[in-house]
Design a protein around this motif. Structure first.
Motif, PDB file in Angstrom:
ATOM      1  N   TYR A  33      -7.444  -2.041  19.806  1.00  0.00           N
ATOM      2  CA  TYR A  33      -8.528  -2.396  19.026  1.00  0.00           C
ATOM      3  C   TYR A  33      -9.908  -1.846  19.014  1.00  0.00           C
ATOM      4  O   TYR A  33     -10.469  -2.073  18.339  1.00  0.00           O
ATOM      5  CB  TYR A  33      -8.527  -3.234  19.673  1.00  0.00           C
ATOM      6  CG  TYR A  33      -9.447  -4.704  19.236  1.00  0.00           C
ATOM      7  CD1 TYR A  33      -9.510  -5.172  18.344  1.00  0.00           C
ATOM      8  CD2 TYR A  33     -10.287  -5.395  20.544  1.00  0.00           C
ATOM      9  CE1 TYR A  33     -10.154  -6.386  17.318  1.00  0.00           C
ATOM     10  CE2 TYR A  33     -10.856  -5.995  19.912  1.00  0.00           C
ATOM     11  CZ  TYR A  33     -10.942  -6.850  19.160  1.00  0.00           C
ATOM     12  OH  TYR A  33     -11.645  -7.603  18.435  1.00  0.00           O
ATOM     13  N   TYR A  68      -8.080 -10.123   8.161  1.00  0.00           N
ATOM     14  CA  TYR A  68      -9.242 -10.371   9.631  1.00  0.00           C
ATOM     15  C   TYR A  68      -8.592 -11.936  10.336  1.00  0.00           C
ATOM     16  O   TYR A  68      -8.944 -12.239  11.289  1.00  0.00           O
ATOM     17  CB  TYR A  68     -10.295 -11.500   8.775  1.00  0.00           C
ATOM     18  CG  TYR A  68     -10.791 -12.517   8.105  1.00  0.00           C
ATOM     19  CD1 TYR A  68     -10.324 -13.100   8.929  1.00  0.00           C
ATOM     20  CD2 TYR A  68     -10.253 -12.556   6.941  1.00  0.00           C
ATOM     21  CE1 TYR A  68     -10.823 -14.711   8.228  1.00  0.00           C
ATOM     22  CE2 TYR A  68      -9.577 -13.356   5.988  1.00  0.00           C
ATOM     23  CZ  TYR A  68      -9.993 -14.815   6.919  1.00  0.00           C
ATOM     24  OH  TYR A  68      -9.997 -15.970   5.232  1.00  0.00           O
ATOM     25  N   SER A  94     -12.950  -8.906  12.431  1.00  0.00           N
ATOM     26  CA  SER A  94     -11.070  -9.236  12.616  1.00  0.00           C
ATOM     27  C   SER A  94     -11.717  -8.235  14.579  1.00  0.00           C
ATOM     28  O   SER A  94     -12.562  -7.298  14.519  1.00  0.00           O
ATOM     29  CB  SER A  94     -10.165  -8.835  12.668  1.00  0.00           C
ATOM     30  OG  SER A  94     -10.578  -9.280  10.822  1.00  0.00           O
ATOM     31  N   VAL A  97      -5.557  -6.040  12.057  1.00  0.00           N
ATOM     32  CA  VAL A  97      -6.800  -5.655  11.823  1.00  0.00           C
ATOM     33  C   VAL A  97      -7.008  -4.686  11.249  1.00  0.00           C
ATOM     34  O   VAL A  97      -8.780  -4.021  10.724  1.00  0.00           O
ATOM     35  CB  VAL A  97      -7.196  -6.361  13.496  1.00  0.00           C
ATOM     36  CG1 VAL A  97      -8.829  -5.976  13.508  1.00  0.00           C
ATOM     37  CG2 VAL A  97      -6.572  -7.290  13.567  1.00  0.00           C
TER      38      VAL A  97
END
Length: 380
Positions: A314, A80, A3, A48
């Motif tokens: 992220y 995910y 992910s 995620v």
């Protein structure tokens, strides 16, 4: 499918008229910011992070995460799917960013948005990995290749596991760049969102090598779904736009349920195809809700801030959070260690945003745009 979040795009709609010769359809007046969409993107990033830290089997806890977090894992094993949500959002916001702009403006905005934070994330990750034996090892040349964001094309290990989605994003940007050269109109977007996933699947089924790679059939329905939802946001409800959404939701359900067996292997526990299919329907509904739907009118500064932190979170979360877990698991309560890992990732994300993104975005954008617009000198 591991992910990752996608890089956030501007959520300010371009107001220029459509390109193309036909008469542009009447636009629906919308607000200039989509605060709830920013919040949804941040929630997807948190999902995620939860998957990487407590959902998928990793060695850093010393035990299988199912044993460390027996209750939490029942939820986070589905994290995910945040990737699919990110790709739907990306289809929406990247089309919104490109609409009414020319190619130099689009390219410069994407370079400025993606690369400054990414370069710093790669550098500090490589520094961590030089001292932490549990980290990834790209080697010197691999680290340099990572700086280009094209490491997947060269079969080079990514500095952070989540970086694989950036290669998918770059290919989507290439598609939008070609679209800009042709001219983006509502009619052409409708054609793309119906034909692209189908042609991508044909390329996949016939092992058409390069074409299959460029069209990335596994994820095309999610980007196309987001693009169709943007048409509804920009122009209002229409049968053909909703038909395009439904078409890609069906294809997305097929992709998600097909992947459930592989997800079960990665997690080491059952991942229900029914849950994954329902999640895709929910994602489409949520993106509509926070754009053309009632929550599209939600405005708050902190929501925009959350959206801005999504990309750096992220980029940075996995290796640094794993380092915290690897260092402190077994010495403190597992939830304390998990909180420390998440807090470390958030602090680094905040630093990336305020110290790097906010300072370098405009200079990088302007420099790239000048270079692309510069007229060639006589004799060159």
């Amino acid at each position: 499918m591991t992910s990752t979040p996608t890089a956030p795009a501007d959520t300010t709609p371009a107001r220029a008229p459509e390109s193309g010769s036909e008469t542009a359809p009447k636009k629906v007046v919308r607000r200039s910011r989509l605060g709830a969409l920013d919040a949804l993107r941040f929630i997807a990033a948190v999902v995620v992070v939860g998957y990487h830290l407590t959902g998928i089997a990793t060695p850093y806890w010393g035990l299988d995460p199912r044993e460390v977090f027996p209750t939490l894992n029942h939820v986070t094993r589905y994290g995910y799917l945040g990737v699919e949500l990110f790709f739907i959002i990306s289809g929406f916001v990247i089309l919104m960013t490109a609409w009414g702009r020319d190619l130099p403006r689009f390219v410069s905005s994407r370079v400025a948005r993606l690369f400054p934070a990414y370069w710093v994330a790669v550098i500090i990750t490589l520094i961590l990995q030089a001292y932490w034996k549990g980290g990834r090892d790209q080697g010197f040349v691999g680290g340099l290749i990572n700086m280009t964001m094209t490491q997947d094309a060269w079969d080079v290990l990514s500095a952070q596991g989540a970086f694989w989605t950036l290669w998918i994003e770059l290919k989507f940007y290439l598609l939008i760049g070609v679209f800009l050269l042709v001219g983006i109109t509502k009619q052409r977007v409708i054609a793309v969102v119906f034909l692209w996933p189908l042609l991508a699947q044909i390329a996949r089924a016939t092992d058409s090598g390069m074409l299959n790679s460029l069209l990335f059939a596994e994820y095309a329905p999610f980007f196309a779904m987001g693009m169709a939802l943007f048409l509804i946001y920009r122009f209002g409800n229409s049968f053909i736009a909703w038909l395009a959404v439904a078409y890609n939701v069906i294809l997305g359900i097929r992709q998600a349920t097909e992947y459930a067996d592989r997800a079960t292997e990665l997690v080491g526990a059952t991942v229900s195809p029914m849950v994954t299919g329902l999640a895709i329907v929910a994602f489409a509904a949520l993106v509509w809700l926070v754009s053309a739907g009632p929550l599209g009118r939600v405005e708050a500064r902190f929501l925009t801030t959350l959206g801005a932190l999504t990309y750096p979170l992220y980029l940075i979360h996995a290796q640094f959070a794993f380092w915290v877990i690897d260092t402190f698991h077994g010495r403190y309560d597992e939830y304390v260690v998990l909180a420390a890992a998440v807090a470390t990732a958030l602090v680094l994300a905040i630093a990336l945003h305020y110290l790097i993104e906010r300072r370098l975005h405009d200079p990088v954008r302007d420099a790239v745009q000048r270079g692309l617009r510069e007229a060639p000198q006589p004799g060159r």
